[in-house]
Design an enzyme around this catalytic site. Sequence first.
Site, PDB file in Angstrom:
ATOM      1  N   LYS A  54       1.276  -4.911  -4.416  1.00 30.56           N
ATOM      2  CA  LYS A  54       0.042  -4.593  -3.695  1.00 30.56           C
ATOM      3  C   LYS A  54      -1.097  -5.475  -4.202  1.00 30.56           C
ATOM      4  O   LYS A  54      -1.887  -6.002  -3.424  1.00 30.56           O
ATOM      5  CB  LYS A  54      -0.303  -3.098  -3.870  1.00 30.56           C
ATOM      6  CG  LYS A  54       0.621  -2.189  -3.082  1.00 30.56           C
ATOM      7  CD  LYS A  54       0.492  -0.723  -3.478  1.00 30.56           C
ATOM      8  CE  LYS A  54       1.577   0.096  -2.757  1.00 30.56           C
ATOM      9  NZ  LYS A  54       1.701   1.463  -3.225  1.00 30.56           N
ATOM     10  N   GLN A  98      -0.816   5.971  -7.040  1.00 34.11           N
ATOM     11  CA  GLN A  98       0.594   5.637  -6.857  1.00 34.11           C
ATOM     12  C   GLN A  98       1.471   6.853  -7.173  1.00 34.11           C
ATOM     13  O   GLN A  98       1.351   7.461  -8.235  1.00 34.11           O
ATOM     14  CB  GLN A  98       0.968   4.451  -7.776  1.00 34.11           C
ATOM     15  CG  GLN A  98       2.384   3.942  -7.602  1.00 34.11           C
ATOM     16  CD  GLN A  98       2.639   3.312  -6.234  1.00 34.11           C
ATOM     17  OE1 GLN A  98       1.817   2.591  -5.692  1.00 34.11           O
ATOM     18  NE2 GLN A  98       3.801   3.600  -5.667  1.00 34.11           N
ATOM     19  N   ASP A 123      -4.292   5.702   1.768  1.00 31.50           N
ATOM     20  CA  ASP A 123      -2.924   6.174   1.984  1.00 31.50           C
ATOM     21  C   ASP A 123      -2.858   7.181   3.132  1.00 31.50           C
ATOM     22  O   ASP A 123      -1.770   7.526   3.592  1.00 31.50           O
ATOM     23  CB  ASP A 123      -2.396   6.843   0.700  1.00 31.50           C
ATOM     24  CG  ASP A 123      -1.274   6.046   0.055  1.00 31.50           C
ATOM     25  OD1 ASP A 123      -0.710   5.169   0.743  1.00 31.50           O
ATOM     26  OD2 ASP A 123      -0.965   6.298  -1.118  1.00 31.50           O
TER      27      ASP A 123
END
Length: 288
Positions: A54, A98, A123
């Site tokens: 990422k 994460q 997200d």
Amino acid sequence: MSVRILEGKVFAAQIKQSVKVEVEKIKATQRMNPGLAVIIVGENPASKVYVANKHKACEELGIYSEVISLPESISKEELLAQIISLNENPAIHGILLQLPLPEALKNEEAELLKAIHPDKDVDGFHPVNVGKLAIGQEHLVPCTPAGCIKMLELANVEIAGKHAVIIGRSNIVGKPMANLLLARHATVTICHSRTADLSSITRQADILIVAIGKAQFVTADMVKPGAVVIDVGINRLPDKKLVGDVDFEQVKEVAGAITPVPGGVGLLTIAMLLSNTVKAATLLHVKK
Ligand code: NDP
């Protein structure tokens, strides 16, 4: 009729290119740089690879990226304080926690995700963003289902009026996928582990989305000839080979179009994260 293989890299490159153009435009006109912060807790090797990927993708597109690595021993309160400080940081427009979290924090996951400001929730897991998607006001949408939709759109697959069948009802793939397809006027059926006579339903699908986490589960007899098959699954066989939830070799003989694993929709997930970061930066700037 020959099958069309939907290669993730082709579509991911198109998305990244348009994100890059957006980033340049934002830098030039708004004198700011979209910024993403990724929080990683503990030493999960797979998570470390994802986070590094990422970060690299952000750098390639000129997005400011910060990786915050925290020890497994961190308390919920310390982690919450970190999230709150990122919520208030004007250089950060997207925050990603994460997953999975270490065992000791697993039960706190919902509370931690809810602490991320909905406008920075790249997200798309915050209940506010989940609700917005459910009522047809797409804001920040979970990256994997958003990638599947983007791929269908870029591949010019007609969605309106088609019967889309999704296998899997998770909060991160199945359910948002259903809402995205519904918003684009598909007739949507969601299947799960308690669905009776699964094959009779999947055989009706013009678009079949598979997200169950079971290696090569979907076989040719479960697919309508000519259907578009999107395989979200990522599974490792005992010989370490990576495969999807669809038996690719069998199903490609029946389907009209199909995504491979690896090399399919997985590649679009990061591209959509970058796209969400730029979207969040733009919307936050407008709100200022
Ligand atoms: P979950 O385990 O959260 O959900 C799996 C779903 O599949 C559940 O709804 C479950 O039903 C259903 N299911 C399981 N077995 C069957 C069965 N035999 N028949 C019908 N339905 C079944 O998984 P995720 O949604 O998180 O992930 C699914 C797959 O996608 C995984 O392989 C994962 O690795 C992959 N993935 C890939 C991503 C990417 O970037 N490409 C991102 C996210 C996930 P029930 O609800 O009844 O238990």
